[in-house]
Design an enzyme around this catalytic site. Structure first.
Site: not given
Ligand SMILES: Cc1cc2nc3c(=O)[nH]c(=O)nc-3n(C[C@H](O)[C@H](O)[C@H](O)COP(=O)(O)OP(=O)(O)OC[C@H]3O[C@@H](n4cnc5c(N)ncnc54)[C@H](O)[C@@H]3O)c2cc1C
Length: 646
Positions: A564
């Site tokens: 998270h």
């Molecule tokens: C294993 C796991 C289990 C989880 N379980 C749960 C759950 O059961 N319930 C829940 O509510 N939450 C859960 N979470 C948390 C939740 O999924 C995340 O908090 C949320 O998806 C984060 O969203 P975000 O948009 O901030 O980032 P992300 O969804 O992580 O998106 C960031 C994206 O940017 C890309 N990226 C990174 N650096 C670069 C770069 N330099 N250039 C281009 N692309 C890049 C990455 O590849 C990624 O696809 C879990 C997370 C994980 C990893």
């Protein structure tokens, strides 16, 4: 490939929040040219993404993740922890455990109070409703949505583990309520044991992520960028940095892995231009790293990576937050509905579940192993048990916010820790998972290279540096254990996934005036085999000081990420260490926003996917406002969506 040289908007990262924003923008204004540059691959209809129960094996295999290894930590006995983040189109939403929990409303109100108008619960709860279709019967329209893209259901089946947890809690924990129909995700409820739902579409049994429900279902969308779509997604490329002209973002430099055979790039930079806006949406690790490589951050951190600073923003990469996760494991009766076989990734074990999933979208494959749980807040007696290290935290964080839980506890129908590794011996297992919701540990994440986006980060989540965080986990372990050993399917405790309770040291029995010694057997000793549960009214286990130390040692040896990560580009006033303002604009430059969980200024007391969805919805509104795109709700809901029952 008709990849353009210039777009209106470029997204650096195509994860949870980015897919919502880009997908909605592509519908709202079909004349916009949008590019997403994503580090990972496409996830469209791949079984390790869409078949829910495969999530754990996918995590173990690790291909769709970026792994971030921390610096060794004294608080963890010199251990380094690995925190994976999703790396594919859809990001975390396409790889996570699909647990649907929502933050208490006071969390969002706290953000607003920090100086972020429009980010309080009054503004954000409607967006949490907008994003979802709540498929759980009797969901209240005051807190749930019924027409949004993301589906929330109970999944393909009820497990006995979830049911027994609720039955046991109802009889054992008289301080809290239990209800098999409670809604514990109404932004308020705490201390109620209830069913826990999932980001799974009850009609198809598939994972409900933002890639499939905001991008892949767009009319005319193609995996390869094409003329027919106004939204292009470039996969397996990392954004290195943002390009500026007179401090105005004009595009990004990006790279492919093969560009970095040596330490420095082996070919000239690849560039994409953005005429209106660059949105960094690379998550809590990726977003601050892109800013630092672009020269935006603390002087020390950018200089250490040989980057020339263009804006002094000391908050970049600071304020790293996570939740602290622990697990204890138990043997389950042979007839239990456990996912151990599926977790192991053994196709023979998966086969019996496949037909039901394909034909009806139900069964254990349409499941995440988590059917029930509780958001815990201590009673006054339990507050005493939490001890002096927690007292100030209680006053600072919880007293004024009765909707904030101190921890979350839930049973897992399967061996999360060993990913089904016990299955060859046909053992069935269940776990008690628990995590602190507002750990005091605040860490950081900074770049080590100014040019290579694959270089490891210098990262420390600082788990357990504050003893209050250990106290909460110790309390949760004990609570979870009392519940587990009363559950009907309990068949013993797995020693490798329990504290190492030792008999107390030999004590010289001076009272009888001899040098004779007695062994003080710990009543907390692990019971590896049991024919069944202990009676509901069995006495509570009494823990000695040594036993508490054994629990603390176990916590230090095993505590890990709850996946998270958030907070590293915090939305706060600049003088308070903020990186973006409440319109998500990066301080000191123009045409550059950050939109993902890195902008979250203070932690949330829930799993974080829901907050990422809300941030995505909010960012979409802010961007349409900035770009002067009119939002006619009819157009938004009906334009250009195709069915994805592929
Ligand atoms: C294993 C796991 C289990 C989880 N379980 C749960 C759950 O059961 N319930 C829940 O509510 N939450 C859960 N979470 C948390 C939740 O999924 C995340 O908090 C949320 O998806 C984060 O969203 P975000 O948009 O901030 O980032 P992300 O969804 O992580 O998106 C960031 C994206 O940017 C890309 N990226 C990174 N650096 C670069 C770069 N330099 N250039 C281009 N692309 C890049 C990455 O590849 C990624 O696809 C879990 C997370 C994980 C990893």
């Amino acid at each position: 490939m008709p990849l353009l040289n210039s777009y209106d908007i470029i997204f650096a990262g195509g994860g949870t929040a980015a897919c919502i924003i880009a997908g909605r923008l592509a519908q709202a204004d079909p004349s916009l040219k949008i590019l997403i540059i994503e580090a990972g691959s496409h996830s469209l209809n791949l079984h390790h993404h869409v078949q829910p129960a495969r999530y754990l094996n996918n995590l173990v295999q690790g291909h769709t993740f970026t792994h971030h290894n921390s610096v060794p930590s004294e608080a963890l006995g010199g251990r380094s922890v690995c925190v994976p983040s999703g790396c594919c189109v859809g990001g975390g939403s396409a790889v996570n455990f699909m647990m649907y929990t929502r933050a208490p409303s006071s969390d969002y109100d706290d953000w607003e109070k920090l100086g972020n108008p429009g980010w309080g619960s009054g503004s954000l709860i409607p967006l949490a409703k907008k994003v979802e279709t709540y498929q759980v019967p009797a969901g209240s329209p005051s807190v749930h949505g019924f027409t949004g893209p993301i589906k929330v259901s109970h999944g393909g089946r009820d497990t006995n583990i979830g049911k027994e947890f609720l039955e046991t809690a109802a009889q054992y924990d008289k301080d809290r309520k239990t209800s098999p129909s409670a809604d514990t995700n109404d932004f308020q409820t705490i201390n109620v044991y209830g069913p826990w739902h999932k980001y799974i579409d009850s009609r198809t049994g598939k994972r409900s992520d933002t890639a499939h429900h905001f991008i892949y279902n767009l009319q005319n969308f193609n995996l390869e960028p094409s003329d027919s779509s106004n939204l292009h997604v470039l996969t397996n490329r990392r954004v290195v940095k943002v390009l500026f002209r007179n401090n105005c973002a004009i595009g990004v430099e990006y790279a492919a892995r093969e560009d970095f055979n040596g330490k420095s790039p082996s070919q000239p930079p690849r560039i994409a231009y953005a005429s209106r806006l660059v949105v960094i949406s690379s998550g809590a690790f990726g977003s601050p790293a892109i800013l630092e490589r672009s020269g935006i951050g603390a002087a020390r951190h950018v200089a250490e990576a040989n980057v020339q600073q263009i804006v002094d923003l000391p908050g970049v990469g600071e304020n790293y937050n996570d939740h602290n996760f622990c697990l204890s494991s138990y043997l389950a009766s042979e007839d239990s509905d456990c996912l151990d076989g599926i977790f192991s990734g053994d196709e023979e074990a998966i086969k019996p579940h496949l037909k039901e999933w394909q034909e009806k979208g139900s069964g254990l494959l349409a499941h995440n192993s988590i059917d029930a749980g509780v958001k815990l807040r201590p009673t006054s007696e339990e507050l005493e048990e939490l001890g002096p290290s927690f007292r100030q935290v209680w006053k600072d964080v919880y007293v004024g916010a009765p909707d904030k839980p101190v921890a979350i506890l839930c049973p897992i129908a399967g061996d999360l820790k060993n990913a089904g590794a016990l299955t060859p011996s046909k053992l069935k297992t269940f776990g008690m998972a628990f995590y602190t919701t507002y750990p005091q540990a605040i860490g950081y994440s900074h770049i080590t290279s100014g040019t290579n986006p694959w270089a490891p980060l210098r990262f420390d989540p600082r788990y357990l540096v504050d003893p209050a965080d250990i106290a909460v986990l110790r309390w949760c372990y004990k609570r979870g254990r009392e519940l587990a050993r009363r559950m009907r399917s309990f068949r013993g405790e797995i020693p490798a996934a329990q504290p190492d309770f030792r008999p107390s040291p030999l004590i010289s029995d001076v009272s009888i005036g001899t040098s004779q010694s007695v062994v003080n057997e710990s009543t907390a000793s692990v019971n590896p085999t049991a024919s069944g549960p202990v009676p509901i009214d069995a006495p509570k286990i009494v823990y000695s000081k040594e036993d508490d130390r054994a629990i603390d040692d176990y916590i230090k040896a095993t505590v890990g990420t709850t996946w998270h990560s958030l907070g590293t580009c915090a939305m706060k006033p600049r003088a308070a260490g903020g990186v973006v303002d409440s319109q998500l604009n990066v301080y000191g430059v123009e045409n550059l926003k950050v939109a993902d969980l890195s902008i979250v200024p203070l932690n949330v007391g829930a799993n974080t996917n829901n907050t990422a969805l809300v941030v995505g919805e909010k960012a979409f509104l802010l961007i349409t406002e900035d770009l002067g795109i009119s939002l006619e709700s009819e157009q938004i809901s009906k334009f250009g969506i195709r069915s994805l029952d592929i």
